[in-house]
Design a protein around this motif. Structure first.
Motif, short mmCIF file in Angstrom:
data_model
loop_
_atom_site.label_atom_id
_atom_site.label_comp_id
_atom_site.label_asym_id
_atom_site.label_seq_id
_atom_site.Cartn_x
_atom_site.Cartn_y
_atom_site.Cartn_z
N ILE A 60 2.83 0.51 -1.66
CA ILE A 60 1.21 -0.25 -0.53
C ILE A 60 0.55 -1.27 -1.67
O ILE A 60 -0.14 -1.55 -0.99
CB ILE A 60 0.56 1.70 -0.89
N GLN A 61 1.13 -1.01 -2.53
CA GLN A 61 0.71 -2.11 -3.86
C GLN A 61 1.04 -3.10 -3.78
O GLN A 61 0.39 -4.76 -3.13
CB GLN A 61 0.37 -2.23 -5.63
N LYS A 62 2.41 -3.46 -3.26
CA LYS A 62 2.98 -4.90 -2.80
C LYS A 62 2.82 -5.34 -1.04
O LYS A 62 2.17 -6.01 -1.12
CB LYS A 62 4.73 -5.10 -2.46
N LEU A 63 2.58 -4.42 -0.24
CA LEU A 63 2.35 -4.49 1.26
C LEU A 63 1.20 -4.42 1.85
O LEU A 63 0.78 -5.56 2.57
CB LEU A 63 2.83 -3.66 1.93
N GLU A 98 -8.99 -4.65 0.18
CA GLU A 98 -9.75 -4.21 0.73
C GLU A 98 -9.01 -3.87 2.07
O GLU A 98 -10.18 -3.29 2.88
CB GLU A 98 -10.45 -5.61 0.92
N TYR A 99 -7.98 -3.16 2.28
CA TYR A 99 -7.92 -3.46 3.51
C TYR A 99 -6.92 -1.02 3.32
O TYR A 99 -6.69 -0.71 4.44
CB TYR A 99 -6.54 -3.48 3.98
N ILE A 156 -3.94 2.88 6.09
CA ILE A 156 -2.80 4.06 5.31
C ILE A 156 -2.94 5.13 6.39
O ILE A 156 -4.21 5.42 5.98
CB ILE A 156 -3.08 4.27 3.84
N SER A 157 -2.53 5.85 6.78
CA SER A 157 -1.48 6.74 7.51
C SER A 157 -1.42 7.93 7.19
O SER A 157 -0.18 7.67 6.41
CB SER A 157 -1.71 6.53 8.82
N LYS A 158 -2.04 8.90 7.13
CA LYS A 158 -0.95 10.19 5.94
C LYS A 158 -0.94 12.01 7.71
O LYS A 158 -2.17 11.88 8.11
CB LYS A 158 -1.46 11.41 5.08
N MET A 172 -7.62 -4.46 11.46
CA MET A 172 -7.63 -5.77 10.41
C MET A 172 -6.83 -6.27 9.33
O MET A 172 -7.02 -7.09 8.54
CB MET A 172 -9.76 -4.93 10.19
N ALA A 173 -6.15 -5.14 9.06
CA ALA A 173 -5.17 -5.67 8.76
C ALA A 173 -3.83 -6.47 8.89
O ALA A 173 -3.37 -5.79 10.17
CB ALA A 173 -4.57 -4.75 7.39
N PRO A 174 -2.74 -7.39 8.63
CA PRO A 174 -1.91 -7.64 8.79
C PRO A 174 -0.35 -6.35 8.76
O PRO A 174 0.39 -6.77 9.66
CB PRO A 174 -1.09 -8.74 7.56
N LYS A 175 -0.82 -5.34 8.02
CA LYS A 175 0.46 -4.63 8.11
C LYS A 175 -0.60 -2.92 8.05
O LYS A 175 -1.48 -2.99 7.19
CB LYS A 175 1.31 -4.57 6.55
#
Length: 337
Positions: free
Chosen positions: A37-40, A44-45, A50-52, A73-76
């Protein structure tokens, strides 16, 4: 693939569209997903990228549909799918029907903007399944560290938290916690706060501050008896009795530990490594290491005799033929002699 290799590849920007994570060391698994998560995903996104999902309640179809939907809004985006038991040989409960073949179809043209992390609550996967074979390159086991790896991990964590261990105190901490990283992490944070930056954690501090379960106390008690540290062993016993632990329960836990010692001794003769023994018996590798050390003091015949004495003691305690505390004390004295 191991988690260190996977993390290195992620650090280089080589990210797989799917990861299948399994194993009992959930602390490392959480560290891995946190690193991903930190890398991708930029901070702010993260709220909406992130879906769970819990696959015990949600079908795989919905997870794949989400993966193919553009992120907002987020690229990934990252999708965490827990309870992916269809990778194992376990029977599905029937509450939710999954179609793993659809995941194989998805992998032929996986979305570039999505990463799915399947979390499997099992020690192994069913390698006979086509889905497991197909995703073998992105399957990551999270298994307990062996004794040497644990010691190195503890030392690194101490450096990060700016304190040091006195000689033997780090080993003592691992013994007291049983080697689980979650417990070790929590206790190290406590020790760090106690000694402060630049402080030194001694064996006495570990003894006073580290929380131990009844099972772990019995484990340590036997280790003290084996190493002829009788004062400490009886101190642990009397602490357990003060905590209203039943002598019969303590006897059962002592018997369990000696059965483990005997099993480790027998498996060692067959050429099993400590890691293999851990898997065979269902123990943490560090517990196997300590059991192997304890077993050096006894022959198999002696261990069989001890187990027979414990069975007899259990009977005498339950039938009132001997005072419970006295019977336990006398057994430990005979064991030490």
């Amino acid at each position: 693939m191991d988690y260190k290799s996977a993390a290195r590849e992620i650090g280089k920007g080589n990210v797989s569209p799917v990861y299948v994570c399994y194993g009992s060391e959930t602390y490392l698994l959480r560290e891995f997903t946190g690193y991903l998560i930190q890398k991708l995903i930029e901070p702010e996104y993260r709220e909406f990228a992130i879906s769970k999902y819990d696959l015990a309640e949600t079908s795989l179809d919905i997870v794949l549909e989400d993966a193919q939907t553009l992120p907002f809004m987020a690229p990934k985006k990252i999708i965490l799918a827990d309870n992916a038991q269809f990778f194992t040989g376990a029977k599905e409960s029937g509450k939710v029907e999954h179609h793993p073949e659809k995941l194989l179809e998805y992998m032929k043209a996986a979305a570039e903007f999505s990463v799915i992390v399947f979390i499997v609550n099992a020690d192994k996967l069913d390698e006979r399944k086509k889905i497991v074979k197909s995703l073998k390159d992105t399957t990551i086991p999270f298994v307990p560290m062996n004794a040497e790896e644990l010691l190195q991990w503890v030392k690194k964590q101490a450096v990060r938290q700016s304190f040091t261990f006195a000689e033997g105190a780090d080993d003592q901490l691992i013994l007291y916690t049983g080697g689980g990283l979650q417990a070790l992490s929590a206790e190290m944070e406590k020790l760090s706060l106690f000694v402060g930056e630049g402080g030194t954690v001694t064996g006495d501090i570990v003894d006073r501050l580290v929380t131990r379960s009844t099972e772990q106390n019995v484990f340590i008690l036997i280790d003290d008896i084996v190493r002829l540290r009788l004062n400490r062993a009886f101190s642990i016993l009397y602490d357990l009795l003060k905590q209203k632990e039943e002598p019969v329960k303590i006897v059962l836990l002592i018997a369990r530990q000696f059965r483990i010692v005997l099993q480790v001794k027998e498996l060692s003769k067959l050429g099993y490594s400590q890691q293999q023994m851990a898997g065979q018996i269902g123990l943490h590798p560090y517990a196997v290491k300590v059991a192997a050390e304890q077993g050096q003091k006894y022959t198999p015949d002696k261990l069989e005799t001890i187990l027979a004495e414990l069975a007899e003691l259990d009977y005498r305690l339950k039938t009132g033929k001997v005072d419970k505390v006295l019977g336990l004390e006398m057994f430990l004295m005979r064991l030490a002699s």
